[in-house]
Write an enzyme that holds these catalytic residues in place. Structure first.
Site, PDB file in Angstrom:
ATOM      1  N   GLU A   1      -3.731   1.688  -7.412  1.00  0.00           N
ATOM      2  CA  GLU A   1      -4.161   2.836  -6.604  1.00  0.00           C
ATOM      3  C   GLU A   1      -3.201   4.003  -6.860  1.00  0.00           C
ATOM      4  OE1 GLU A   1      -6.530   1.854  -2.790  1.00  0.00           O
ATOM      5  OE2 GLU A   1      -4.416   1.646  -2.323  1.00  0.00           O
TER       6      GLU A   1
ATOM      7  N   HIS B   1       0.858  -1.196   0.000  1.00  0.00           N
ATOM      8  CA  HIS B   1       0.000   0.000   0.000  1.00  0.00           C
ATOM      9  C   HIS B   1       0.890   1.241   0.000  1.00  0.00           C
ATOM     10  CE1 HIS B   1      -2.864   3.040   1.196  1.00  0.00           C
ATOM     11  NE2 HIS B   1      -3.814   2.207   0.800  1.00  0.00           N
TER      12      HIS B   1
HETATM   13  P1  13P Z   1      -9.570   6.289  -0.205  1.00  0.00           P
HETATM   14  O1  13P Z   1     -10.696   5.450  -0.706  1.00  0.00           O
HETATM   15  O2  13P Z   1      -9.813   6.927   1.116  1.00  0.00           O
HETATM   16  O3  13P Z   1      -9.077   7.235  -1.251  1.00  0.00           O
HETATM   17  O4  13P Z   1      -8.354   5.283   0.086  1.00  0.00           O
HETATM   18  C1  13P Z   1      -7.989   4.374  -0.886  1.00  0.00           C
HETATM   19  C2  13P Z   1      -7.057   3.437  -0.276  1.00  0.00           C
HETATM   20  O5  13P Z   1      -5.955   3.781   0.101  1.00  0.00           O
HETATM   21  C3  13P Z   1      -7.520   2.062  -0.098  1.00  0.00           C
HETATM   22  O6  13P Z   1      -6.455   1.213   0.200  1.00  0.00           O
END
Ligand code: 13P
Length: 254
Positions: free
Chosen positions: A170, A98
């Protein structure tokens, strides 16, 4: 049809009773829906895993994941949690890579590769996160950046091991900001990720690997992400922490 994956990353939110309450609310909601289209993965803090696990029922599409694991099997690592400990607490998935771990805790490609191995060794499916910071996108180097993240931490796996991994794209700049890439940009990245896997492994494995999108996903926009070709689900942060946000998101998916 494979179920749509919705992974709920609670990050460092929720006390024990708050986590139990949200889990019970979700269970009641799932019992009313009787859906086989969804697979929800809850990612609470380490300390609440066992308590949340005790609420889950095997007939519901609700599984348990952790937000992190150590890269070694065991040893003198005060304050750390091994994947064997996670497996013994009923954990089936674990986030690896992450951006908050990469950024705040300086986790590099090598340690992430070792975490992926450690999780798989215990039968836990890694949810491997990749994503570029905003300057990589403005410089049009975002694709090479993601390919490197995959190359360095994932592509040493055997085909059977890679088939166990879920990949979450992400973009760092989309996390918690309300800024999101347009659908074409997400589709292009999912395509690149599958192309890398097809080149290194086989086209059929590339097709089978589950890919998620994450970053500012909520009830209003979740459908637009799921409509993108190649997106098998979403990894949700903020909008997964409160029932008033998460239930509407789930309802928008069905
Ligand atoms: P948000 O949905 O708060 O942008 O976070 C995404 C995230 O980091 C999920 O792992």
């Amino acid at each position: 049809m494979k179920p749509i994956l919705i992974a709920a990353n609670w990050k460092m939110h929720k006390t024990l009773s708050e986590g139990q309450e949200l889990t019970s609310t979700l269970i009641n909601w799932l019992r009313r829906q009787k859906t086989s289209e969804l697979q929800i993965i809850l990612l609470p803090s380490f300390i609440h895993l066992t308590a949340i696990h005790s609420l889950l029922a095997s007939d519901l599409p609700l599984a348990l994941g952790a937000q992190n694991c150590h890269d070694k099997a065991s040893g003198a690592f005060t304050g750390e949690v091994s994947s064997a400990m996670l497996a013994s607490a009923g954990v089936q998935y674990v986030l690896v890579g992450h951006s908050e771990r990469r950024g705040v805790y300086q986790e590099d490609h090598e340690v992430l590769a070792a975490k992926v191995d450690a999780a798989l060794a215990e039968g836990i499916r890694p949810i491997f996160c990749c994503g570029e910071p905003s300057h990589e996108r403005t410089q049009h180097t975002h694709e090479a950046y993601i390919v490197k993240q995959l190359e360095k931490s994932l592509l040493h796996l055997s085909p059977a091991q890679l088939a166990q991994v879920i990949i979450a794209y992400e973009p760092v700049w989309a996390i918690g900001t309300g800024h999101i890439p347009d659908a074409d940009a997400i589709a292009a990245m999912q395509k690149s990720i599958r192309a890398v896997i097809a080149r290194r492994y086989t086209p059929s494995l590339a097709e089978d690997v589950r890919l998620l999108y994450g970053g500012s996903c909520n009830a209003q926009n979740v459908q637009s992400f799921l409509a993108i070709e190649g997106v098998d689900g979403v990894l949700v942060g903020n909008a997964s922490v409160q029932a008033k946000d998460f239930l509407p998101l789930l309802e928008a998916v069905l």
